[in-house]
Write a protein that holds these residues in place. Structure first.
Motif, mmCIF file in Angstrom:
data_model
loop_
_atom_site.group_PDB
_atom_site.id
_atom_site.type_symbol
_atom_site.label_atom_id
_atom_site.label_comp_id
_atom_site.label_asym_id
_atom_site.label_seq_id
_atom_site.Cartn_x
_atom_site.Cartn_y
_atom_site.Cartn_z
ATOM 1 N N MET A 49 90.423 108.018 -11.439
ATOM 2 C CA MET A 49 89.891 109.321 -11.107
ATOM 3 C C MET A 49 90.879 110.374 -11.438
ATOM 4 O O MET A 49 92.107 110.052 -11.679
ATOM 5 C CB MET A 49 89.908 109.390 -9.577
ATOM 6 C CG MET A 49 89.432 111.008 -9.101
ATOM 7 S SD MET A 49 89.314 110.899 -7.188
ATOM 8 C CE MET A 49 91.299 111.095 -7.177
ATOM 9 N N ALA A 50 90.427 111.390 -12.138
ATOM 10 C CA ALA A 50 91.396 112.739 -12.542
ATOM 11 C C ALA A 50 91.703 113.432 -11.677
ATOM 12 O O ALA A 50 91.462 113.146 -10.431
ATOM 13 C CB ALA A 50 90.664 113.446 -13.316
ATOM 14 N N LYS A 51 92.974 114.244 -11.682
ATOM 15 C CA LYS A 51 93.328 114.625 -10.540
ATOM 16 C C LYS A 51 94.494 115.763 -10.914
ATOM 17 O O LYS A 51 94.922 115.851 -12.005
ATOM 18 C CB LYS A 51 94.564 113.851 -9.613
ATOM 19 C CG LYS A 51 94.908 114.393 -8.380
ATOM 20 C CD LYS A 51 95.723 113.387 -7.670
ATOM 21 C CE LYS A 51 96.405 113.691 -6.155
ATOM 22 N NZ LYS A 51 97.062 112.801 -5.369
ATOM 23 N N ILE A 52 94.205 116.890 -10.370
ATOM 24 C CA ILE A 52 94.861 118.312 -10.533
ATOM 25 C C ILE A 52 96.445 118.073 -9.864
ATOM 26 O O ILE A 52 96.227 117.876 -8.605
ATOM 27 C CB ILE A 52 94.270 119.493 -10.006
ATOM 28 C CG1 ILE A 52 93.252 119.760 -10.970
ATOM 29 C CG2 ILE A 52 95.222 120.669 -10.129
ATOM 30 C CD1 ILE A 52 92.174 120.778 -10.462
ATOM 31 N N THR A 53 97.302 117.847 -10.449
ATOM 32 C CA THR A 53 98.572 117.670 -10.095
ATOM 33 C C THR A 53 99.545 119.026 -9.750
ATOM 34 O O THR A 53 100.438 119.082 -8.666
ATOM 35 C CB THR A 53 99.504 116.870 -10.766
ATOM 36 O OG1 THR A 53 99.788 117.289 -12.156
ATOM 37 C CG2 THR A 53 98.809 115.325 -10.543
ATOM 38 N N ALA A 54 99.164 120.081 -10.487
ATOM 39 C CA ALA A 54 100.188 121.417 -10.534
ATOM 40 C C ALA A 54 99.230 122.417 -11.024
ATOM 41 O O ALA A 54 98.251 122.277 -11.765
ATOM 42 C CB ALA A 54 101.346 120.989 -11.404
ATOM 43 N N SER A 55 99.546 123.586 -10.792
ATOM 44 C CA SER A 55 99.235 124.900 -11.257
ATOM 45 C C SER A 55 100.325 125.599 -11.981
ATOM 46 O O SER A 55 101.529 125.796 -11.372
ATOM 47 C CB SER A 55 98.418 125.857 -10.049
ATOM 48 O OG SER A 55 99.258 125.849 -8.844
ATOM 49 N N VAL A 56 99.812 126.557 -12.681
ATOM 50 C CA VAL A 56 100.984 127.426 -13.383
ATOM 51 C C VAL A 56 100.414 128.800 -13.564
ATOM 52 O O VAL A 56 99.201 128.963 -13.676
ATOM 53 C CB VAL A 56 101.060 126.966 -14.967
ATOM 54 C CG1 VAL A 56 102.110 127.889 -15.609
ATOM 55 C CG2 VAL A 56 101.818 125.495 -14.945
ATOM 56 N N PHE A 57 100.838 129.910 -13.159
ATOM 57 C CA PHE A 57 100.777 131.117 -13.149
ATOM 58 C C PHE A 57 101.449 131.773 -13.916
ATOM 59 O O PHE A 57 102.990 131.847 -13.844
ATOM 60 C CB PHE A 57 100.514 131.740 -11.759
ATOM 61 C CG PHE A 57 99.736 130.900 -10.575
ATOM 62 C CD1 PHE A 57 98.660 131.272 -10.250
ATOM 63 C CD2 PHE A 57 100.484 129.783 -10.236
ATOM 64 C CE1 PHE A 57 98.021 130.249 -9.448
ATOM 65 C CE2 PHE A 57 100.058 128.965 -9.254
ATOM 66 C CZ PHE A 57 98.772 129.129 -8.660
ATOM 67 N N THR A 58 101.017 132.622 -14.984
ATOM 68 C CA THR A 58 101.915 133.847 -15.871
ATOM 69 C C THR A 58 101.045 134.590 -16.449
ATOM 70 O O THR A 58 99.922 134.593 -16.756
ATOM 71 C CB THR A 58 102.439 132.657 -17.026
ATOM 72 O OG1 THR A 58 103.410 133.520 -17.834
ATOM 73 C CG2 THR A 58 101.427 132.250 -18.023
ATOM 74 N N SER A 59 101.637 135.643 -16.728
ATOM 75 C CA SER A 59 101.435 136.921 -17.517
ATOM 76 C C SER A 59 100.874 136.464 -18.888
ATOM 77 O O SER A 59 101.555 135.363 -19.396
ATOM 78 C CB SER A 59 102.169 138.046 -17.359
ATOM 79 O OG SER A 59 102.438 138.512 -16.301
ATOM 80 N N HIS A 60 100.246 136.983 -19.643
ATOM 81 C CA HIS A 60 99.768 136.632 -21.187
ATOM 82 C C HIS A 60 99.928 138.019 -21.871
ATOM 83 O O HIS A 60 99.083 138.016 -23.011
ATOM 84 C CB HIS A 60 98.673 136.056 -21.071
ATOM 85 C CG HIS A 60 97.419 136.742 -20.760
ATOM 86 N ND1 HIS A 60 96.177 136.256 -20.184
ATOM 87 C CD2 HIS A 60 96.956 138.119 -20.887
ATOM 88 C CE1 HIS A 60 95.502 137.072 -19.829
ATOM 89 N NE2 HIS A 60 95.679 138.444 -20.261
ATOM 90 N N VAL A 61 101.152 138.754 -21.897
ATOM 91 C CA VAL A 61 101.031 139.979 -22.357
ATOM 92 C C VAL A 61 101.267 139.664 -23.933
ATOM 93 O O VAL A 61 102.174 138.973 -24.381
ATOM 94 C CB VAL A 61 102.717 140.435 -22.082
ATOM 95 C CG1 VAL A 61 102.745 142.041 -22.768
ATOM 96 C CG2 VAL A 61 102.732 140.852 -20.479
ATOM 97 N N PRO A 62 100.292 140.416 -24.705
ATOM 98 C CA PRO A 62 100.453 139.972 -26.280
ATOM 99 C C PRO A 62 101.750 140.400 -26.783
ATOM 100 O O PRO A 62 102.211 139.892 -27.848
ATOM 101 C CB PRO A 62 99.330 141.088 -26.828
ATOM 102 C CG PRO A 62 99.255 141.864 -25.856
ATOM 103 C CD PRO A 62 99.527 141.303 -24.385
ATOM 104 N N ALA A 63 102.469 141.400 -26.527
ATOM 105 C CA ALA A 63 103.744 141.592 -27.190
ATOM 106 C C ALA A 63 104.823 140.607 -26.744
ATOM 107 O O ALA A 63 105.902 140.324 -27.799
ATOM 108 C CB ALA A 63 104.433 142.902 -26.441
#
Length: 292
Positions: free
Chosen positions: A1-15
């Motif tokens: 079974m596949a499993k989500i182990t972590a989440s990552v949150f970040t801005s994606h500013v082009p600069a």
């Protein structure tokens, strides 16, 4: 079974991508920002996933104003970096995971979420900048991203856009889809975009540090309440582009402590949290959560 182990949150500013591509990361302006991702790059090496499900928004690159899907999943075998007007970023192409992506599409649609299936598209800075921040600078001629990536594009550019509550529920549907995939995979889910910024009008350049950090507290500790924050609050407090933050709620809803719209399990562990201004004309937020 596949499993989500972590989440990552970040801005994606082009600069940010431009600073990396042009060798400016150690300049005085940029150095404090990139220092905030040093832990993250090492964490990524130590916790390398088999697949990344990356939630981002397209910036009129793959989709024009002629056709704007609310939710679109990339099911192709590979995705090229987009030319956003000054040439593609010098980063590796993105390798997809068609089997898992197709399975997620099937499962999520059967859970009554309408997805657009995309078999060919280029991916812009919304997707490649987070990969660069977490994986470091790579040579497209000899390097590759550490694992396959499933792009998941959300319309937060042209109104009407999906509510935070809808995105939060979608995250739960995605987790169910991943967990029903008959292969032992370690999956990370990333929510990108934000935080407070406005790119036009009388409030161009708006930064709201207090609101950003309070929202991040709420997203981590009380995601149900966070999911119920109305659109007008994002626009008023975080600027017109602050609405990108609803994409973080897809990743937060996919964490294991959320079931049927309620927090019922042990809270995820906050491995890292970072906030910085300015980066171009935006605020940068970042967090890493691991399932208990």
């Amino acid at each position: 079974m596949a499993k989500i182990t972590a989440s990552v949150f970040t801005s994606h500013v082009p600069a940010i991508g431009a600073a990396m591509d042009l060798g400016k990361t150690q300049e005085d302006y940029w150095k404090p920002l990139f220092a905030g991702y040093e832990y993250s790059k090492q964490w990524m090496k130590d916790n390398k996933p088999d697949v990344i499900f990356l939630v981002y928004n397209d910036h009129a690159t793959a989709f024009s104003l002629e056709m704007i899907p609310t939710f679109a999943i990339g099911t192709a075998a590979e995705f090229q970096p987009a030319d956003e007007g000054w040439g593609p970023r010098p980063v590796p192409k993105v390798i997809g995971h068609p089997d898992l992506a197709s399975h997620i599409a099937q499962s999520v649609i059967q859970q009554d979420f309408d997805l657009t299936i995309v078999n060919k598209m280029d991916v812009d800075h919304g997707l490649t900048v987070p990969l660069s921040l977490m994986c470091g600078e790579l040579d497209p001629k000899k390097d590759a991203w550490p694992c396959p990536v499933i792009p998941f594009a959300v319309n937060v550019v042209q109104y009407p856009v999906p509510s935070g509550k809808r995105c939060f529920a979608l995250g739960q549907a995605i987790r169910k889809a991943v967990e029903s995939f008959d292969e032992d995979l370690n999956v990370h889910i990333w929510g990108t975009g934000g935080m407070s910024h406005q790119l036009q009008g009388a409030r161009a350049g708006l930064i709201n540090r207090e609101w950003d950090n309070n929202w991040l507290d709420l997203m981590i500790n009380d995601p149900v309440a966070c999911a119920n924050v109305p659109h007008i609050d994002y626009v008023r407090e975080a600027g017109s582009e602050g609405i990108e933050l609803v994409m973080w709620l897809i990743a937060r809803g996919a964490m294991s402590d959320v079931v049927d719209g309620k927090v019922v399990g042990p809270a995820p562990t906050v491995k890292h949290r970072f906030y910085h201004v300015p980066a171009s004309n935006t605020a940068v937020g970042h967090a890493i959560l691991e399932n208990a």
